[in-house]
Design an enzyme around this catalytic site. Sequence first.
Site, short mmCIF file in Angstrom:
data_model
loop_
_atom_site.label_atom_id
_atom_site.label_comp_id
_atom_site.label_asym_id
_atom_site.label_seq_id
_atom_site.Cartn_x
_atom_site.Cartn_y
_atom_site.Cartn_z
N CYS A 95 -81.16 -34.46 -20.84
CA CYS A 95 -82.08 -33.66 -20.00
C CYS A 95 -83.11 -34.59 -19.37
CB CYS A 95 -82.79 -32.59 -20.83
SG CYS A 95 -81.83 -31.11 -21.14
N ASN A 115 -66.12 -35.70 -25.90
CA ASN A 115 -66.24 -35.65 -27.35
C ASN A 115 -66.97 -34.34 -27.67
OD1 ASN A 115 -65.02 -38.11 -28.01
ND2 ASN A 115 -66.89 -39.23 -27.50
N GLY A 161 -67.09 -37.68 -32.79
CA GLY A 161 -67.76 -38.78 -32.11
C GLY A 161 -68.83 -38.40 -31.12
N HIS A 219 -71.30 -33.66 -21.84
CA HIS A 219 -71.05 -34.80 -20.96
C HIS A 219 -69.58 -35.16 -20.99
CE1 HIS A 219 -72.07 -36.42 -24.95
NE2 HIS A 219 -71.18 -37.38 -24.69
N HIS A 238 -66.90 -38.36 -20.24
CA HIS A 238 -66.75 -39.80 -20.01
C HIS A 238 -65.66 -40.03 -18.98
CE1 HIS A 238 -68.92 -41.17 -23.75
NE2 HIS A 238 -68.55 -39.97 -24.17
P1 AMP Z 1 -70.82 -39.42 -27.01
O1 AMP Z 1 -70.72 -40.46 -28.09
O2 AMP Z 1 -69.51 -38.87 -26.56
O3 AMP Z 1 -71.84 -38.35 -27.36
O4 AMP Z 1 -71.36 -40.19 -25.73
C1 AMP Z 1 -72.70 -40.47 -25.50
C2 AMP Z 1 -72.68 -41.68 -24.61
O5 AMP Z 1 -73.96 -41.81 -24.01
C3 AMP Z 1 -72.40 -42.99 -25.33
O6 AMP Z 1 -71.23 -43.59 -24.77
C4 AMP Z 1 -73.65 -43.83 -25.11
O7 AMP Z 1 -73.37 -45.21 -24.91
C5 AMP Z 1 -74.22 -43.18 -23.86
N1 AMP Z 1 -75.67 -43.32 -23.72
C6 AMP Z 1 -76.61 -43.11 -24.67
N2 AMP Z 1 -77.85 -43.32 -24.16
C7 AMP Z 1 -77.67 -43.65 -22.85
C8 AMP Z 1 -78.56 -43.99 -21.79
N3 AMP Z 1 -79.90 -44.03 -21.96
N4 AMP Z 1 -78.03 -44.31 -20.58
C9 AMP Z 1 -76.69 -44.28 -20.40
N5 AMP Z 1 -75.80 -43.96 -21.36
C10 AMP Z 1 -76.29 -43.66 -22.58
ZN ZN Z 2 -80.06 -31.59 -22.55
#
Ligand code: AMP
Ligand code: ZN
Length: 118
Positions: free
Chosen positions: A7, A91, A97, A104, A106
Site C-alpha cells: 500500500c 504466491n 512463500g 501481487h 510476479h
Molecule cells: P512474495 O514472497 O510472493 O510475497 O513476494 C514479495 C516480493 O516482494 C519478494 O519477491 C520481495 O523481494 C519483494 N519486495 C519486498 N519489498 C520490496 C520493495 N520495497 N520493493 C520491491 N520489491 C519488494
Molecule cells: Zn496493502
Amino acid sequence: MTDCLFCKIAKGEIPSDIVYQDEKMIVFKDINPQAEVHLVGIPREHYINIVELTHENITLAQYFLSKMAEVGSKMSGGNGIDNGQFKLLFNTGEKIGQSVFHVHAHILAGKINEDARV
Ligand code: AMP
Ligand code: ZN
C-alpha cells in the site's frame, strides 16, 4: 491499509522502480530479483491475495490479470530476452512463500535463478 508495505509503494510513500502504472495498479522491479526480469504487480487497492481479490472484485481481478499479461509480454522482449515468454505467478499463503499480504503477481523472464524462492 496503513501498515502494508505494498500500500505504501502504491501511494509513493516508499520508493520503487516503476515500469508501469495507471489509476488501478502499479508494476515495479522486485527489490531482490530472482530472474533477469523480475517484476511485481499490485492493484492499488488492498486485498490480501488473489482469492480475496477475485471473490470481492472480479472486475478489478480481470483488469489486473489482463494488464499483467500485457506488461509481462512487453517487458520480456528487451535485452535479448525471448519475446513474450514469461512466468506469471501468485504466491498465495504463508507456507507456499507469500511474504507480503497485499495481492501481487510476479513476472519472471529470461534466466531464472536455480534456487529461486518464487
Ligand atoms: P512474495 O514472497 O510472493 O510475497 O513476494 C514479495 C516480493 O516482494 C519478494 O519477491 C520481495 O523481494 C519483494 N519486495 C519486498 N519489498 C520490496 C520493495 N520495497 N520493493 C520491491 N520489491 C519488494
Ligand atoms: Zn496493502
